[in-house]
Design a protein around this motif. Structure first.
Motif, PDB file in Angstrom:
ATOM      1  N   VAL A 137       0.872  -1.180   0.000  1.00 20.13           N
ATOM      2  CA  VAL A 137       0.000   0.000   0.000  1.00 20.13           C
ATOM      3  C   VAL A 137       0.904   1.223   0.000  1.00 20.13           C
ATOM      4  O   VAL A 137       1.789   1.358   0.850  1.00 20.13           O
ATOM      5  CB  VAL A 137      -0.935   0.016   1.222  1.00 20.13           C
ATOM      6  CG1 VAL A 137      -1.780   1.282   1.227  1.00 20.13           C
ATOM      7  CG2 VAL A 137      -1.833  -1.223   1.220  1.00 20.13           C
ATOM      8  N   ARG A 184       3.853   0.494  -7.715  1.00 16.06           N
ATOM      9  CA  ARG A 184       2.732  -0.390  -8.039  1.00 16.06           C
ATOM     10  C   ARG A 184       2.333  -0.123  -9.489  1.00 16.06           C
ATOM     11  O   ARG A 184       2.155   1.030  -9.899  1.00 16.06           O
ATOM     12  CB  ARG A 184       1.520  -0.119  -7.137  1.00 16.06           C
ATOM     13  CG  ARG A 184       1.647  -0.620  -5.718  1.00 16.06           C
ATOM     14  CD  ARG A 184       1.536  -2.130  -5.598  1.00 16.06           C
ATOM     15  NE  ARG A 184       0.270  -2.644  -6.096  1.00 16.06           N
ATOM     16  CZ  ARG A 184      -0.832  -2.778  -5.343  1.00 16.06           C
ATOM     17  NH1 ARG A 184      -0.825  -2.408  -4.075  1.00 16.06           N
ATOM     18  NH2 ARG A 184      -1.942  -3.274  -5.863  1.00 16.06           N
ATOM     19  N   THR A 186      -0.600  -1.321 -11.981  1.00 18.18           N
ATOM     20  CA  THR A 186      -1.874  -2.024 -11.877  1.00 18.18           C
ATOM     21  C   THR A 186      -2.728  -1.843 -13.123  1.00 18.18           C
ATOM     22  O   THR A 186      -3.130  -0.715 -13.454  1.00 18.18           O
ATOM     23  CB  THR A 186      -2.674  -1.491 -10.671  1.00 18.18           C
ATOM     24  OG1 THR A 186      -1.838  -1.440  -9.514  1.00 18.18           O
ATOM     25  CG2 THR A 186      -3.882  -2.368 -10.401  1.00 18.18           C
ATOM     26  N   TRP A 199      -9.223   1.721  -7.738  1.00 25.94           N
ATOM     27  CA  TRP A 199      -7.780   1.500  -7.629  1.00 25.94           C
ATOM     28  C   TRP A 199      -7.215   2.186  -6.395  1.00 25.94           C
ATOM     29  O   TRP A 199      -6.407   1.605  -5.649  1.00 25.94           O
ATOM     30  CB  TRP A 199      -7.080   2.031  -8.886  1.00 25.94           C
ATOM     31  CG  TRP A 199      -5.590   2.081  -8.776  1.00 25.94           C
ATOM     32  CD1 TRP A 199      -4.700   1.074  -8.987  1.00 25.94           C
ATOM     33  CD2 TRP A 199      -4.807   3.218  -8.374  1.00 25.94           C
ATOM     34  NE1 TRP A 199      -3.421   1.501  -8.756  1.00 25.94           N
ATOM     35  CE2 TRP A 199      -3.451   2.809  -8.382  1.00 25.94           C
ATOM     36  CE3 TRP A 199      -5.126   4.528  -8.028  1.00 25.94           C
ATOM     37  CZ2 TRP A 199      -2.412   3.685  -8.047  1.00 25.94           C
ATOM     38  CZ3 TRP A 199      -4.095   5.400  -7.685  1.00 25.94           C
ATOM     39  CH2 TRP A 199      -2.765   4.970  -7.707  1.00 25.94           C
ATOM     40  N   THR A 202      -7.694   0.465  -2.940  1.00 24.12           N
ATOM     41  CA  THR A 202      -6.932  -0.750  -2.677  1.00 24.12           C
ATOM     42  C   THR A 202      -5.417  -0.529  -2.727  1.00 24.12           C
ATOM     43  O   THR A 202      -4.662  -1.404  -2.308  1.00 24.12           O
ATOM     44  CB  THR A 202      -7.287  -1.848  -3.702  1.00 24.12           C
ATOM     45  OG1 THR A 202      -7.016  -1.359  -5.032  1.00 24.12           O
ATOM     46  CG2 THR A 202      -8.760  -2.221  -3.599  1.00 24.12           C
ATOM     47  N   THR A 203      -4.982   0.633  -3.209  1.00 22.66           N
ATOM     48  CA  THR A 203      -3.557   0.858  -3.431  1.00 22.66           C
ATOM     49  C   THR A 203      -2.973   1.970  -2.574  1.00 22.66           C
ATOM     50  O   THR A 203      -1.792   1.932  -2.240  1.00 22.66           O
ATOM     51  CB  THR A 203      -3.298   1.189  -4.920  1.00 22.66           C
ATOM     52  OG1 THR A 203      -3.900   0.186  -5.738  1.00 22.66           O
ATOM     53  CG2 THR A 203      -1.808   1.237  -5.232  1.00 22.66           C
TER      54      THR A 203
END
Length: 317
Positions: A137, A184, A186, A199, A202-203
């Motif tokens: 995260v 990240r 994605t 997005w 969750t990130t």
């Protein structure tokens, strides 16, 4: 010019690797220690007492309490394999130590197996990488950008609307010194406010400050309790936008890695795996020697993935 300590770190050499894992017995001992670091634990009843049942090609562990039998690879990413453990260990080592990635064709030659076998091993290991990367995260100062895998097809749509392009969000968090910590990458369905909002939840950690190039959909990060700082960069080249230096550097390294390693791969089906493989190595770049061990742990903790699941590219660990 001073040498970059990250780039010039020694890593785990091939002689060292074969000294540790050169035999099937060494690999089995390492796998047992990785799977049960505190001693055997029955997957059915949690019992700790067991006996070994010898088979021609492998050993079974039989729980003394419930009589359940298991093997070293049962319940792991390697479940059902007919390959020696030494082959799996070598594959994990090669994939982890390849700075710019490793193609399945190169893996085939290094392992001495068929291309379909090398491809399956490669994608199973990348599935484990996908699982581990999902735990990261990003917080603090975060630079994000929109990016695409693939190019325009002849006669197809041009630009962002090309049916051969897979959109993904690239994000990098910075430390107190303004240098990259984690990245990240994605895949998203589209660059829409709905997709970016999902997005972000969750990130990104709530309270983060997100810097973007002003693309309208990125304003949706505020739905995850983050602050959005847009900077319009219309028409300017990356070198003229120093505030996005690190995200542009990461994307440049990703492009070099993919174009220099792979001739082609299924963008639509497998984008998440290749992006996760790049992120996995980047996020653990400070200790290259530990990468094989960490990737082995990931493979042990990842649930079995038969070929039909790997090729469907719909489920991850």
């Amino acid at each position: 010019m001073a040498m970059n300590p990250i780039q010039f770190q020694p890593g785990l050499s091939m002689p060292e690797f074969f000294e540790r894992y050169g035999t099937e017995a060494q690999c089995a001992a390492a796998l047992e220690q990785t799977r049960w670091p505190n001693g055997f634990r029955c997957p059915r009843c949690e019992g700790t007492a067991y006996s070994r049942v010898r088979r021609r090609h492998h050993t079974l562990y039989q729980c003394c309490a419930c009589r359940h039998q298991t093997s070293l690879i049962a319940g792991t990413l390697m479940q059902g394999t007919k390959l020696p453990l030494a082959t799996w260990f070598l594959a994990i080592h090669l994939i982890s130590q390849a700075k710019t990635g490793l193609s399945s064709l190169a893996l085939k030659r290094d392992l001495g197996v068929s291309y379909p076998t090398a491809w399956l091993i490669h994608h199973k290991v990348m599935e484990a990488m996908v699982e581990r990367e999902a735990r990261y995260v990003l917080d603090g100062q975060v630079q994000i950008d929109d990016a695409y895998l693939g190019g325009e097809r002849s006669g197809g749509k041009a630009g962002r609307g090309s049916e051969n392009k897979v959109p993904f969000v690239a994000a990098v968090s910075l430390n107190e010194a303004g240098r990259p910590r984690y990245v990240r990458l994605t895949p998203v369905a589209a660059f829409s406010r709905e997709a970016i909002a999902e997005w972000a939840k969750t990130t990104l950690r709530p309270g983060s400050t997100v810097y973007s190039d002003g693309l309208a959909c990125f304003g949706a990060v505020t739905s995850a309790d983050c602050t959005h700082q847009p900077t319009v960069v219309a028409g300017r080249k990356p070198r003229d936008v120093p505030e996005f230096h690190w995200i542009n550097t990461v994307l440049g390294n990703l492009k070099t890695s993919l174009s220099g390693t792979y001739h082609a791969f299924g963008f639509q089906k497998y984008a998440a795996r290749y992006l996760a493989a790049f992120s996995y190595r980047f996020n653990r770049r400070f200790d290259l020697r530990a990468l094989p061990t960490r990737l082995l742990i990931a493979a042990v903790r990842c649930a079995p993935r038969p070929q039909r699941v790997i090729r469907s590219a719909e489920l991850h660990c």
